[in-house]
Design a protein around this motif. Structure first.
Motif, PDB file in Angstrom:
ATOM      1  N   UNK A  23       0.636  -1.360   0.094  1.00 49.87           N
ATOM      2  CA  UNK A  23      -0.286  -0.069   0.034  1.00 49.87           C
ATOM      3  C   UNK A  23       0.883   1.258   0.034  1.00 49.87           C
ATOM      4  N   UNK A  24       2.150   1.300   0.700  1.00 47.87           N
ATOM      5  CA  UNK A  24       2.838   2.363   0.704  1.00 47.87           C
ATOM      6  C   UNK A  24       3.393   2.729  -0.753  1.00 47.87           C
ATOM      7  N   UNK A  25       3.528   1.694  -1.518  1.00 47.94           N
ATOM      8  CA  UNK A  25       3.955   1.833  -3.071  1.00 47.94           C
ATOM      9  C   UNK A  25       3.023   3.052  -3.889  1.00 47.94           C
ATOM     10  N   UNK A  26       1.685   2.473  -3.977  1.00 44.36           N
ATOM     11  CA  UNK A  26       0.662   3.261  -4.439  1.00 44.36           C
ATOM     12  C   UNK A  26       0.163   4.447  -3.514  1.00 44.36           C
ATOM     13  N   UNK A  27       0.103   5.708  -4.079  1.00 40.46           N
ATOM     14  CA  UNK A  27      -0.124   6.557  -3.359  1.00 40.46           C
ATOM     15  C   UNK A  27      -1.289   7.279  -3.683  1.00 40.46           C
ATOM     16  N   UNK A  28      -1.872   7.468  -5.041  1.00 43.21           N
ATOM     17  CA  UNK A  28      -2.749   8.362  -5.445  1.00 43.21           C
ATOM     18  C   UNK A  28      -4.396   7.847  -4.988  1.00 43.21           C
ATOM     19  N   UNK A  29      -4.946   9.115  -4.621  1.00 47.24           N
ATOM     20  CA  UNK A  29      -6.588   8.611  -4.272  1.00 47.24           C
ATOM     21  C   UNK A  29      -7.347   8.770  -5.550  1.00 47.24           C
ATOM     22  N   UNK A  30      -8.532   8.283  -5.064  1.00 48.86           N
ATOM     23  CA  UNK A  30      -9.696   8.205  -6.245  1.00 48.86           C
ATOM     24  C   UNK A  30     -10.014   9.553  -7.173  1.00 48.86           C
ATOM     25  N   UNK A  31     -10.026  10.373  -6.425  1.00 46.55           N
ATOM     26  CA  UNK A  31     -10.082  11.722  -6.975  1.00 46.55           C
ATOM     27  C   UNK A  31      -8.948  12.373  -7.939  1.00 46.55           C
ATOM     28  N   UNK A  43      -5.359   7.780 -23.039  1.00 44.62           N
ATOM     29  CA  UNK A  43      -4.706   6.661 -22.294  1.00 44.62           C
ATOM     30  C   UNK A  43      -5.364   5.392 -22.746  1.00 44.62           C
ATOM     31  N   UNK A  44      -4.425   4.256 -22.834  1.00 42.99           N
ATOM     32  CA  UNK A  44      -4.881   3.067 -23.452  1.00 42.99           C
ATOM     33  C   UNK A  44      -5.681   2.358 -22.476  1.00 42.99           C
ATOM     34  N   UNK A  45      -6.471   1.235 -22.796  1.00 40.03           N
ATOM     35  CA  UNK A  45      -7.480   0.607 -21.950  1.00 40.03           C
ATOM     36  C   UNK A  45      -6.662   0.043 -20.719  1.00 40.03           C
ATOM     37  N   UNK A  46      -5.358  -0.700 -20.947  1.00 37.05           N
ATOM     38  CA  UNK A  46      -4.476  -1.216 -20.015  1.00 37.05           C
ATOM     39  C   UNK A  46      -4.168   0.096 -18.927  1.00 37.05           C
ATOM     40  N   UNK A  47      -3.900   1.124 -19.335  1.00 39.12           N
ATOM     41  CA  UNK A  47      -3.509   2.501 -18.405  1.00 39.12           C
ATOM     42  C   UNK A  47      -4.648   2.564 -17.705  1.00 39.12           C
ATOM     43  N   UNK A  48      -5.867   2.804 -18.151  1.00 42.36           N
ATOM     44  CA  UNK A  48      -7.096   3.188 -17.341  1.00 42.36           C
ATOM     45  C   UNK A  48      -7.508   2.169 -16.430  1.00 42.36           C
ATOM     46  N   UNK A  49      -7.380   0.755 -16.687  1.00 42.59           N
ATOM     47  CA  UNK A  49      -7.591  -0.119 -15.765  1.00 42.59           C
ATOM     48  C   UNK A  49      -6.658  -0.185 -14.507  1.00 42.59           C
ATOM     49  N   UNK A  53      -7.651   0.262 -10.715  1.00 38.79           N
ATOM     50  CA  UNK A  53      -7.512  -0.550  -9.801  1.00 38.79           C
ATOM     51  C   UNK A  53      -6.373  -0.513  -9.052  1.00 38.79           C
ATOM     52  N   UNK A  54      -5.630   0.717  -9.112  1.00 40.76           N
ATOM     53  CA  UNK A  54      -4.561   0.742  -8.239  1.00 40.76           C
ATOM     54  C   UNK A  54      -3.544  -0.152  -8.172  1.00 40.76           C
ATOM     55  N   UNK A  55      -3.035  -0.563  -9.428  1.00 39.47           N
ATOM     56  CA  UNK A  55      -2.011  -1.783  -9.778  1.00 39.47           C
ATOM     57  C   UNK A  55      -1.188  -1.344 -10.968  1.00 39.47           C
ATOM     58  N   UNK A  66       4.695   6.861 -13.585  1.00 38.83           N
ATOM     59  CA  UNK A  66       5.197   8.250 -12.955  1.00 38.83           C
ATOM     60  C   UNK A  66       3.849   8.848 -12.224  1.00 38.83           C
ATOM     61  N   UNK A  67       2.835   8.790 -12.680  1.00 41.57           N
ATOM     62  CA  UNK A  67       1.610   9.449 -12.229  1.00 41.57           C
ATOM     63  C   UNK A  67       1.358   8.715 -10.934  1.00 41.57           C
ATOM     64  N   UNK A  68       1.334   7.328 -11.129  1.00 45.52           N
ATOM     65  CA  UNK A  68       0.843   6.286  -9.868  1.00 45.52           C
ATOM     66  C   UNK A  68       1.996   6.422  -8.714  1.00 45.52           C
ATOM     67  N   UNK A  69       3.179   6.581  -8.937  1.00 46.93           N
ATOM     68  CA  UNK A  69       4.091   6.283  -8.017  1.00 46.93           C
ATOM     69  C   UNK A  69       5.144   7.466  -7.626  1.00 46.93           C
ATOM     70  N   UNK A  70       4.949   8.542  -8.727  1.00 40.53           N
ATOM     71  CA  UNK A  70       5.818   9.571  -8.260  1.00 40.53           C
ATOM     72  C   UNK A  70       7.129   9.517  -9.184  1.00 40.53           C
ATOM     73  N   UNK A  71       8.095  10.353  -8.638  1.00 42.54           N
ATOM     74  CA  UNK A  71       9.368  10.324  -9.248  1.00 42.54           C
ATOM     75  C   UNK A  71      10.164   8.769  -8.656  1.00 42.54           C
TER      76      UNK A  71
END
Length: 110
Positions: A23-31, A43-49, A53-55, A66-71
């Motif tokens: 959970x520490x690795x993924x930090x973005x919230x739903x909004x 965005x591709x369907x893979x990126x969207x999914x 799903x936070x994976x 980069x968006x999901x995990x930062x730098x």
């Protein structure tokens, strides 16, 4: 009997801590995710999914990662005979290395 109980307690602690580490690795919230998807209709369907799903998995773009995990903590460039690759290292709750080639994740190691 005491040994068996102690093993169960230790195993439970390891499972609990590994769950926290992921959970520490993924930090973005739903909004934030919804806003990013709305701002990036290409965005591709893979990126969207993966975002929804936070994976993450092989095939997502470097921008989505980069968006999901930062730098990343570090980036190493390696020249292979077939292409240039980047190794993005993240050290939060353990270590994950994402291998980027042609702007896409082509490998993930721990």
């Amino acid at each position: 009997m005491k040994f068996r109980v102690l093993n169960l307690i230790l195993l439970s602690a390891v499972i609990l801590l590994s769950g926290c580490a992921s959970r520490d690795l993924i930090k973005r919230d739903r909004a934030e995710v919804d806003a990013y998807i709305a701002q990036n209709p290409e965005l591709s369907s893979l990126d969207r999914t993966c975002l929804q799903q936070g994976r993450f998995e092989i095939g997502i773009t470097a921008e989505t990662l980069r968006f999901m995990l930062g730098e990343p903590n570090s980036i190493e460039t390696v020249q292979r005979p077939w292409a240039s690759q980047e190794y993005w290292r993240y050290r939060r709750g353990g270590q994950k290395v994402f291998i980027i080639e042609d702007n896409h994740v082509v490998g993930i190691t721990e």
